[in-house]
Enzyme design. Structure first.
Site, PDB file in Angstrom:
ATOM      1  N   ASP A   7       0.886  -1.163   0.000  1.00  0.00           N
ATOM      2  CA  ASP A   7       0.000   0.000   0.000  1.00  0.00           C
ATOM      3  C   ASP A   7       0.923   1.212   0.000  1.00  0.00           C
ATOM      4  O   ASP A   7       1.446   1.602   1.047  1.00  0.00           O
ATOM      5  CB  ASP A   7      -0.881  -0.026   1.248  1.00  0.00           C
ATOM      6  N   GLU A  68      -1.176  -1.169  -4.878  1.00  0.00           N
ATOM      7  CA  GLU A  68      -2.423  -0.433  -5.095  1.00  0.00           C
ATOM      8  C   GLU A  68      -2.266   0.519  -6.273  1.00  0.00           C
ATOM      9  O   GLU A  68      -1.287   1.252  -6.374  1.00  0.00           O
ATOM     10  CB  GLU A  68      -2.811   0.366  -3.839  1.00  0.00           C
ATOM     11  N   ASP A 141      -2.634   1.042   6.896  1.00  0.00           N
ATOM     12  CA  ASP A 141      -1.810   0.788   5.707  1.00  0.00           C
ATOM     13  C   ASP A 141      -1.322  -0.664   5.687  1.00  0.00           C
ATOM     14  O   ASP A 141      -1.190  -1.273   4.630  1.00  0.00           O
ATOM     15  CB  ASP A 141      -0.600   1.721   5.679  1.00  0.00           C
TER      16      ASP A 141
END
Lengths: 176, 176
Positions: A7, A68, A141
């Site tokens: 992330d 991501e 996260d």
């Protein structure tokens, strides 16, 4: 199948390694956050992220890296840093011939909760349940990184095998 | 003072090396473009940009790297790629301990043409004149990279003098 989920972020880059195959219980191999100081030079922060990601790749040897996908319609101030951190993660993986997959936040949420509009708490709760953890990973996260890895494992396995072949082939020769 | 200017982009990454000091005629040391195929995987494109930038750093050993500062209010589709290419350029420089400076497009245009709203042709014409070239460097990304390097040389004299003073002080030995 072992997947490192990332992330991306300059201040906090969530990382999580999940192992398993679609249709079987999954195992969390590791989870953490690569942090860089907000007052450091941008170039130095990118070097720190590179070192952090390299350490995770060295330790866990994932077969896939799931990052991501960054969209520019989000917060204008943070999106550039997110794009830059994601570039470093993709670079580290591609350099080793590890295939990189990008998943959108809604794909990830839909994969683990059934809804593309689920909130952070819901994603954290499902990650905790799916990986049979004692409590939700923190910060968010870190949980998001695990969710990315789970999302990737649940994708079509045939597509994953194809991507692996392409990434390894690309490593053997320079791009035209 | 030798500066590598980088106009970041995934498809075409302009690179240009300029040598000189503010107030004296400048010299172009090299100019070119690092290209990556649009149909390649994003991770592989970033690896190709890294190889290209590393080759320019190896060959020209710049003391500074000047990169165009990317803004997210521009074209939403291309801005993420630009941010990712710039991250790779900054990473390569920072890893070697080369200071990285970011300049906005209007700072660069204002430095070489006197107007922050100058068009590509005007920037190309001034780069050609300032570096005493036979014709404008092509493509525009290459000319922009040279303009970035020129901008950095002209904007950094105070910083440059400070670094020179530090270097001279170091030569004489520490003062107690």
């Amino acid at each position: 199948m072992r997947v490192l989920g990332v992330d991306p972020g300059l201040t906090r880059c969530g990382v999580g390694v999940v192992e398993g195959v679609a249709g079987r219980p999954l195992t969390m191999v590791g989870v953490g956050v690569v942090r860089t100081p907000a007052d450091a030079e941008l170039g130095q922060r990118l070097v720190a992220i590179e070192r952090g990601i390299e350490a995770w790749l060295d330790e866990h040897r994932p077969e896939f890296v799931a990052v991501e996908r960054v969209f520019s319609q989000h917060n204008v101030r943070t999106v550039m840093g997110t794009a830059q951190a994601s570039a470093v993660a993709m670079l580290c993986a591609a350099r080793r011939g590890i295939p990189v997959a990008l998943h959108t936040p809604s794909e990830v949420k839909a994969a683990v909760t059934g809804s593309g509009r689920a909130d952070k708490a819901q994603v954290g709760a499902m990650v905790t349940r799916l990986l049979r953890l004692a409590e939700p990973p923190k910060p968010a996260d870190a949980a998001d990184a695990l969710a990315l890895a789970i999302c990737h494992i649940w994708r079509a396995p045939a597509q994953n095998r194809l991507q692996q072949a392409v990434a390894q082939h690309a490593l053997k020769g320079p791009i035209r």
